[in-house]
Design a protein around this motif. Structure first.
Motif, PDB file in Angstrom:
ATOM      1  N   LYS A 168       1.000  -1.619  -0.035  1.00 36.02           N
ATOM      2  CA  LYS A 168      -0.157  -0.103   0.098  1.00 36.02           C
ATOM      3  C   LYS A 168       1.105   1.727   0.260  1.00 36.02           C
ATOM      4  O   LYS A 168       0.115   2.450  -0.241  1.00 36.02           O
ATOM      5  CB  LYS A 168      -1.051  -0.385   0.826  1.00 36.02           C
ATOM      6  N   GLU A 169       2.231   1.523  -0.270  1.00 31.10           N
ATOM      7  CA  GLU A 169       3.057   2.487   0.364  1.00 31.10           C
ATOM      8  C   GLU A 169       2.976   2.428  -0.902  1.00 31.10           C
ATOM      9  O   GLU A 169       3.548   4.345  -1.126  1.00 31.10           O
ATOM     10  CB  GLU A 169       4.790   1.960   0.819  1.00 31.10           C
ATOM     11  N   PHE A 184      -9.942  -3.634  -6.986  1.00 34.38           N
ATOM     12  CA  PHE A 184     -10.684  -3.334  -6.091  1.00 34.38           C
ATOM     13  C   PHE A 184     -11.074  -4.380  -4.926  1.00 34.38           C
ATOM     14  O   PHE A 184     -10.478  -3.917  -3.981  1.00 34.38           O
ATOM     15  CB  PHE A 184     -11.678  -2.510  -6.467  1.00 34.38           C
ATOM     16  N   LYS A 185     -11.823  -5.562  -4.523  1.00 38.97           N
ATOM     17  CA  LYS A 185     -11.915  -5.992  -4.088  1.00 38.97           C
ATOM     18  C   LYS A 185     -10.868  -6.696  -3.243  1.00 38.97           C
ATOM     19  O   LYS A 185     -10.602  -6.167  -1.677  1.00 38.97           O
ATOM     20  CB  LYS A 185     -12.807  -6.652  -4.642  1.00 38.97           C
ATOM     21  N   TYR A 186      -9.811  -7.083  -4.037  1.00 35.79           N
ATOM     22  CA  TYR A 186      -8.907  -8.177  -3.760  1.00 35.79           C
ATOM     23  C   TYR A 186      -7.979  -7.003  -2.766  1.00 35.79           C
ATOM     24  O   TYR A 186      -7.601  -7.431  -1.672  1.00 35.79           O
ATOM     25  CB  TYR A 186      -7.751  -8.285  -4.523  1.00 35.79           C
ATOM     26  N   LEU A 187      -7.242  -5.620  -3.584  1.00 43.31           N
ATOM     27  CA  LEU A 187      -7.002  -5.028  -2.214  1.00 43.31           C
ATOM     28  C   LEU A 187      -7.189  -4.641  -1.563  1.00 43.31           C
ATOM     29  O   LEU A 187      -6.521  -4.098  -0.481  1.00 43.31           O
ATOM     30  CB  LEU A 187      -6.157  -4.209  -3.820  1.00 43.31           C
ATOM     31  N   SER A 188      -8.892  -4.067  -1.194  1.00 45.96           N
ATOM     32  CA  SER A 188      -9.803  -3.725  -0.017  1.00 45.96           C
ATOM     33  C   SER A 188      -9.256  -5.159   0.838  1.00 45.96           C
ATOM     34  O   SER A 188      -9.372  -4.531   1.987  1.00 45.96           O
ATOM     35  CB  SER A 188     -10.990  -3.453  -0.647  1.00 45.96           C
ATOM     36  N   GLU A 189      -9.853  -5.442   0.805  1.00 44.14           N
ATOM     37  CA  GLU A 189      -9.948  -6.844   1.563  1.00 44.14           C
ATOM     38  C   GLU A 189      -7.999  -7.191   2.510  1.00 44.14           C
ATOM     39  O   GLU A 189      -8.397  -7.203   4.030  1.00 44.14           O
ATOM     40  CB  GLU A 189     -10.217  -8.269   1.011  1.00 44.14           C
ATOM     41  N   THR A 190      -7.094  -6.974   1.249  1.00 44.90           N
ATOM     42  CA  THR A 190      -5.601  -7.756   1.821  1.00 44.90           C
ATOM     43  C   THR A 190      -5.677  -6.160   2.778  1.00 44.90           C
ATOM     44  O   THR A 190      -4.864  -6.605   2.994  1.00 44.90           O
ATOM     45  CB  THR A 190      -4.521  -7.594   0.582  1.00 44.90           C
ATOM     46  N   PHE A 191      -5.523  -4.995   2.450  1.00 46.87           N
ATOM     47  CA  PHE A 191      -5.101  -3.995   3.256  1.00 46.87           C
ATOM     48  C   PHE A 191      -6.243  -3.509   4.149  1.00 46.87           C
ATOM     49  O   PHE A 191      -5.024  -3.034   5.108  1.00 46.87           O
ATOM     50  CB  PHE A 191      -5.035  -2.901   1.859  1.00 46.87           C
ATOM     51  N   PHE A 192      -7.215  -3.190   4.246  1.00 58.37           N
ATOM     52  CA  PHE A 192      -8.585  -2.869   5.216  1.00 58.37           C
ATOM     53  C   PHE A 192      -8.970  -4.059   5.487  1.00 58.37           C
ATOM     54  O   PHE A 192      -9.816  -3.480   6.439  1.00 58.37           O
ATOM     55  CB  PHE A 192      -8.930  -1.306   4.401  1.00 58.37           C
ATOM     56  N   ASN A 193      -9.012  -5.214   5.579  1.00 58.50           N
ATOM     57  CA  ASN A 193      -9.797  -5.821   5.482  1.00 58.50           C
ATOM     58  C   ASN A 193     -11.687  -5.286   5.856  1.00 58.50           C
ATOM     59  O   ASN A 193     -12.193  -6.153   6.442  1.00 58.50           O
ATOM     60  CB  ASN A 193      -9.699  -7.108   6.962  1.00 58.50           C
ATOM     61  N   GLU A 202     -16.313   3.300   3.389  1.00 57.46           N
ATOM     62  CA  GLU A 202     -14.911   3.250   4.809  1.00 57.46           C
ATOM     63  C   GLU A 202     -13.698   2.639   3.592  1.00 57.46           C
ATOM     64  O   GLU A 202     -12.690   3.010   4.130  1.00 57.46           O
ATOM     65  CB  GLU A 202     -15.258   2.291   5.584  1.00 57.46           C
ATOM     66  N   THR A 203     -13.977   1.655   2.899  1.00 59.29           N
ATOM     67  CA  THR A 203     -12.702   1.360   1.617  1.00 59.29           C
ATOM     68  C   THR A 203     -12.726   2.537   0.938  1.00 59.29           C
ATOM     69  O   THR A 203     -10.920   2.603   0.558  1.00 59.29           O
ATOM     70  CB  THR A 203     -13.359   0.668   0.769  1.00 59.29           C
ATOM     71  N   LEU A 204     -13.248   3.766   0.331  1.00 60.05           N
ATOM     72  CA  LEU A 204     -12.502   4.907  -0.339  1.00 60.05           C
ATOM     73  C   LEU A 204     -11.771   5.908   1.167  1.00 60.05           C
ATOM     74  O   LEU A 204     -10.665   6.075   0.596  1.00 60.05           O
ATOM     75  CB  LEU A 204     -13.619   6.163  -0.332  1.00 60.05           C
ATOM     76  N   ARG A 205     -11.946   5.644   2.018  1.00 61.97           N
ATOM     77  CA  ARG A 205     -11.566   6.868   3.138  1.00 61.97           C
ATOM     78  C   ARG A 205      -9.967   6.381   3.665  1.00 61.97           C
ATOM     79  O   ARG A 205      -9.568   6.814   3.401  1.00 61.97           O
ATOM     80  CB  ARG A 205     -12.439   7.072   4.518  1.00 61.97           C
ATOM     81  N   ASN A 206      -9.922   4.880   3.003  1.00 63.91           N
ATOM     82  CA  ASN A 206      -8.919   4.273   3.800  1.00 63.91           C
ATOM     83  C   ASN A 206      -7.887   4.402   2.232  1.00 63.91           C
ATOM     84  O   ASN A 206      -6.676   4.740   2.126  1.00 63.91           O
ATOM     85  CB  ASN A 206      -8.632   2.551   4.023  1.00 63.91           C
ATOM     86  N   PHE A 207      -8.577   4.487   0.934  1.00 61.80           N
ATOM     87  CA  PHE A 207      -7.617   4.269   0.357  1.00 61.80           C
ATOM     88  C   PHE A 207      -7.102   5.689  -0.020  1.00 61.80           C
ATOM     89  O   PHE A 207      -5.600   6.079  -0.066  1.00 61.80           O
ATOM     90  CB  PHE A 207      -7.944   3.911  -1.058  1.00 61.80           C
TER      91      PHE A 207
END
Length: 304
Positions: A168-169, A184-193, A202-207
């Motif tokens: 994610k860096e 998008f789904k894979y990375l959202s689950e991997t990075f933020f669960n 919440e996903t967008l806020r995290n990205f």
């Protein structure tokens, strides 16, 4: 001007009735070879659609596939490729009669593109403004490129395909992040669960918290969605009457997006231009063989 750093593959395409199930054997309808690789597809798209130079740093093997790919780059005036003793990268692609595909990548010569090699190319790369990155070369190389070139005020477009092994860096240095729905789904689950289908805000806020400026979500036949901190914009895609092969559609989209942004189009216009180019590409077989010319895209848009 546009710079691309990424993969070059020979695509080995098997057309089949349906995807092969585990333990199943089926006969292919046809076997064909096409120039491919996500980096190469994006570079050729940019070269065909733009009037400006395109620089593509990639690595080819000293083999027949490598020579064939180099001839294709030469045809479009693309410079920047180098040779190595590793075998040229390959993509083994299963395409169904309905146009769906699944792909297995063999990295080969693409693994030669390391951060140390990139350092030797910086004097050339800094002459370009827009940069297309993908994830078929070592991730640490893409990360190094994004960080280094962003410090020189370059525009970074990152296609997270394949989505594995991304950290994610990198998003701190990304201006345009262009995943498809599965990535998008894979990375959202991997990075933020988080599942973006159920927890989108919440996903967008995290990205955005990671630093990414814009998310352009590619959704196949469904509308494209642009997310940024200030707005959500939905852009319809073009309905194509006959889908033949979707193999390079995402790459064509990214290459065309870079061209449109380089020409000063606003983001909505740029996405529409990219969607038109990608739409035309799915009506043809192969990766680079499916990429339209500028006249074809312009004429298609003027008819809508």
């Amino acid at each position: 001007m546009i710079g691309v750093i990424g993969s070059s593959n020979m695509d080995i395409v098997l057309t089949v009735e349906k995807f092969t199930n585990p333990g199943e054997t089926q006969k292919a309808i046809s076997l064909e070879y096409f120039p491919g690789g996500k980096g190469a597809n994006q570079a050729v798209t940019a070269a065909k659609l733009s009037n400006n130079d395109v620089y593509f740093f990639t690595s080819l093997g000293n083999d027949d596939f490598g020579k064939s790919l180099a001839m294709n780059f030469d045809k479009f005036g693309i410079k920047g490729y180098v040779y190595t003793d590793l075998p040229t990268g390959r993509a083994y692609i299963e395409v169904t009669k309905s146009g769906c595909n699944r792909i297995i990548i063999f990295e080969g010569a693409n693994s030669f593109i390391t951060p140390e090699i990139i350092e030797n190319k910086l004097d050339i790369l800094k002459e370009y403004k827009y940069f297309l990155l993908q994830n078929e070369i070592p991730f640490e190389t893409s990360f190094h490129i994004a960080k280094t070139l962003k410090s020189k005020k370059k525009i970074i477009i990152f296609d997270p395909a394949p989505a594995q092994n991304i950290k994610k860096e990198i998003f701190e240095y990304v201006d345009y992040f262009t995943p498809n729905e599965e990535e998008f789904k894979y990375l959202s689950e991997t990075f933020f669960n988080l599942n973006p289908e159920k927890q989108l805000k919440e996903t967008l806020r995290n990205f955005f918290g990671l630093g990414v400026k814009n998310i352009i979500l590619k959704r196949g036949e469904k509308e494209i969605i642009l997310y940024n901190r200030n707005s959500i914009l939905k852009i319809p895609v073009f309905k194509m009457h006959k889908v033949v092969d979707t193999t390079a559609a995402g790459d064509v989209f990214n290459g065309a997006l870079a061209v449109a942004l380089e020409e000063g189009k606003n983001i909505k216009e740029a996405i529409k231009f990219a969607a038109a180019a990608a739409g035309i590409s799915v009506t043809r077989k192969g990766a680079q063989s499916s990429i339209p010319t500028r006249n074809e895209v312009d004429n298609f848009l003027s008819s809508k």
